[in-house]
Design a protein around this motif. Sequence first.
Motif, mmCIF file in Angstrom:
data_model
loop_
_atom_site.group_PDB
_atom_site.id
_atom_site.type_symbol
_atom_site.label_atom_id
_atom_site.label_comp_id
_atom_site.label_asym_id
_atom_site.label_seq_id
_atom_site.Cartn_x
_atom_site.Cartn_y
_atom_site.Cartn_z
ATOM 1 N N ALA A 126 0.833 -1.206 0.000
ATOM 2 C CA ALA A 126 0.000 0.000 0.000
ATOM 3 C C ALA A 126 0.867 1.254 0.000
ATOM 4 O O ALA A 126 0.515 2.259 -0.635
ATOM 5 C CB ALA A 126 -0.932 -0.004 1.205
ATOM 6 N N GLN A 127 1.998 1.195 0.684
ATOM 7 C CA GLN A 127 2.893 2.345 0.717
ATOM 8 C C GLN A 127 3.475 2.622 -0.659
ATOM 9 O O GLN A 127 3.585 3.777 -1.077
ATOM 10 C CB GLN A 127 4.006 2.092 1.727
ATOM 11 C CG GLN A 127 4.909 3.266 1.940
ATOM 12 C CD GLN A 127 5.943 3.012 3.019
ATOM 13 O OE1 GLN A 127 6.162 1.876 3.421
ATOM 14 N NE2 GLN A 127 6.578 4.065 3.471
ATOM 15 N N LEU B 286 0.724 4.167 -2.692
ATOM 16 C CA LEU B 286 0.512 5.549 -2.272
ATOM 17 C C LEU B 286 1.579 6.466 -2.859
ATOM 18 O O LEU B 286 1.270 7.560 -3.348
ATOM 19 C CB LEU B 286 0.501 5.659 -0.749
ATOM 20 C CG LEU B 286 0.394 7.079 -0.190
ATOM 21 C CD1 LEU B 286 -0.991 7.653 -0.486
ATOM 22 C CD2 LEU B 286 0.681 7.086 1.290
ATOM 23 N N ALA B 287 2.828 6.038 -2.829
ATOM 24 C CA ALA B 287 3.914 6.865 -3.382
ATOM 25 C C ALA B 287 3.707 7.076 -4.882
ATOM 26 O O ALA B 287 3.895 8.190 -5.389
ATOM 27 C CB ALA B 287 5.261 6.208 -3.113
ATOM 28 N N PHE C 139 0.811 6.993 -6.461
ATOM 29 C CA PHE C 139 -0.359 7.860 -6.604
ATOM 30 C C PHE C 139 -0.003 9.315 -6.317
ATOM 31 O O PHE C 139 -0.394 10.219 -7.058
ATOM 32 C CB PHE C 139 -1.479 7.393 -5.671
ATOM 33 C CG PHE C 139 -2.659 8.306 -5.649
ATOM 34 C CD1 PHE C 139 -3.539 8.345 -6.716
ATOM 35 C CD2 PHE C 139 -2.887 9.151 -4.569
ATOM 36 C CE1 PHE C 139 -4.631 9.195 -6.706
ATOM 37 C CE2 PHE C 139 -3.967 9.998 -4.549
ATOM 38 C CZ PHE C 139 -4.850 10.031 -5.619
ATOM 39 N N LEU C 140 0.741 9.561 -5.239
ATOM 40 C CA LEU C 140 1.134 10.932 -4.912
ATOM 41 C C LEU C 140 2.012 11.532 -6.004
ATOM 42 O O LEU C 140 1.918 12.724 -6.294
ATOM 43 C CB LEU C 140 1.839 10.981 -3.558
ATOM 44 C CG LEU C 140 0.973 10.690 -2.336
ATOM 45 C CD1 LEU C 140 1.818 10.687 -1.073
ATOM 46 C CD2 LEU C 140 -0.164 11.659 -2.221
ATOM 47 N N GLN D 265 -0.169 12.682 -8.721
ATOM 48 C CA GLN D 265 -0.940 13.852 -8.323
ATOM 49 C C GLN D 265 -0.116 15.133 -8.335
ATOM 50 O O GLN D 265 -0.676 16.227 -8.382
ATOM 51 C CB GLN D 265 -1.572 13.634 -6.953
ATOM 52 C CG GLN D 265 -2.660 12.580 -6.960
ATOM 53 C CD GLN D 265 -3.713 12.882 -8.001
ATOM 54 O OE1 GLN D 265 -4.343 13.925 -7.981
ATOM 55 N NE2 GLN D 265 -3.894 11.970 -8.942
ATOM 56 N N ALA E 18 6.948 11.951 -1.203
ATOM 57 C CA ALA E 18 6.214 10.738 -1.555
ATOM 58 C C ALA E 18 7.097 9.495 -1.474
ATOM 59 O O ALA E 18 6.650 8.442 -1.021
ATOM 60 C CB ALA E 18 5.631 10.873 -2.963
ATOM 61 N N MET F 292 3.479 6.080 5.747
ATOM 62 C CA MET F 292 2.441 6.568 4.838
ATOM 63 C C MET F 292 1.871 7.893 5.335
ATOM 64 O O MET F 292 1.626 8.803 4.543
ATOM 65 C CB MET F 292 1.328 5.532 4.683
ATOM 66 C CG MET F 292 1.713 4.391 3.775
ATOM 67 S SD MET F 292 0.333 3.352 3.306
ATOM 68 C CE MET F 292 0.106 2.390 4.769
ATOM 69 N N SER G 69 4.380 10.501 4.522
ATOM 70 C CA SER G 69 4.344 10.807 3.086
ATOM 71 C C SER G 69 3.206 11.754 2.746
ATOM 72 O O SER G 69 3.390 12.727 2.018
ATOM 73 C CB SER G 69 4.180 9.530 2.264
ATOM 74 O OG SER G 69 5.360 8.804 2.218
ATOM 75 N N ILE G 70 2.032 11.463 3.272
ATOM 76 C CA ILE G 70 0.869 12.303 2.974
ATOM 77 C C ILE G 70 1.060 13.706 3.528
ATOM 78 O O ILE G 70 0.826 14.701 2.835
ATOM 79 C CB ILE G 70 -0.413 11.658 3.520
ATOM 80 C CG1 ILE G 70 -0.727 10.377 2.742
ATOM 81 C CG2 ILE G 70 -1.589 12.624 3.452
ATOM 82 C CD1 ILE G 70 -1.809 9.530 3.359
ATOM 83 N N TRP H 132 3.798 15.503 1.554
ATOM 84 C CA TRP H 132 3.329 15.826 0.212
ATOM 85 C C TRP H 132 2.386 17.028 0.242
ATOM 86 O O TRP H 132 2.497 17.920 -0.592
ATOM 87 C CB TRP H 132 2.639 14.600 -0.403
ATOM 88 C CG TRP H 132 2.225 14.793 -1.812
ATOM 89 C CD1 TRP H 132 2.983 14.556 -2.913
ATOM 90 C CD2 TRP H 132 0.970 15.280 -2.289
ATOM 91 N NE1 TRP H 132 2.272 14.856 -4.047
ATOM 92 C CE2 TRP H 132 1.028 15.298 -3.688
ATOM 93 C CE3 TRP H 132 -0.195 15.690 -1.664
ATOM 94 C CZ2 TRP H 132 -0.039 15.715 -4.471
ATOM 95 C CZ3 TRP H 132 -1.258 16.105 -2.447
ATOM 96 C CH2 TRP H 132 -1.179 16.114 -3.830
#
Length: 110
Positions: free
Chosen positions: A15-16, A19-20, A22-23, A26, A57, A88, A91-92, A95
């Motif tokens: 998932a991490q 997420l990286a 995806f970020l 974005q 990220a 995570m 990261s969020i 970001w």
Amino acid sequence: MRAHPVAAALGLVAAQLLLAAFLTSQILAVAYRYPGVAAIDQLGHLGSGPALAFLAAWVPAVVAIPITLVLLATRFRRRAWTLPAAAMLVSIAGWLWAVSTFEQPSIVGG
């Protein structure tokens, strides 16, 4: 988490990574909303924010994943899932902060 600590930790590692990725995508989505930024080579017009967002990220993932794998091989196996979960969140938060530092590009000419 208690019944399958290895599966939980490895799931969070996956998932991490998602997420990286995806970020990272974005960053471009946010950057293209600024006037004067229409291509990836124009990200420099936004200051250092895009580079910081990329680092925010990926650096927690690059640091946390190997440490999580090492923790899975030690007596800390039951708590190994906490590291990718915390990474995570870092990261969020990083970001979001980095995206907020995007500078308004100056439009020359017109």
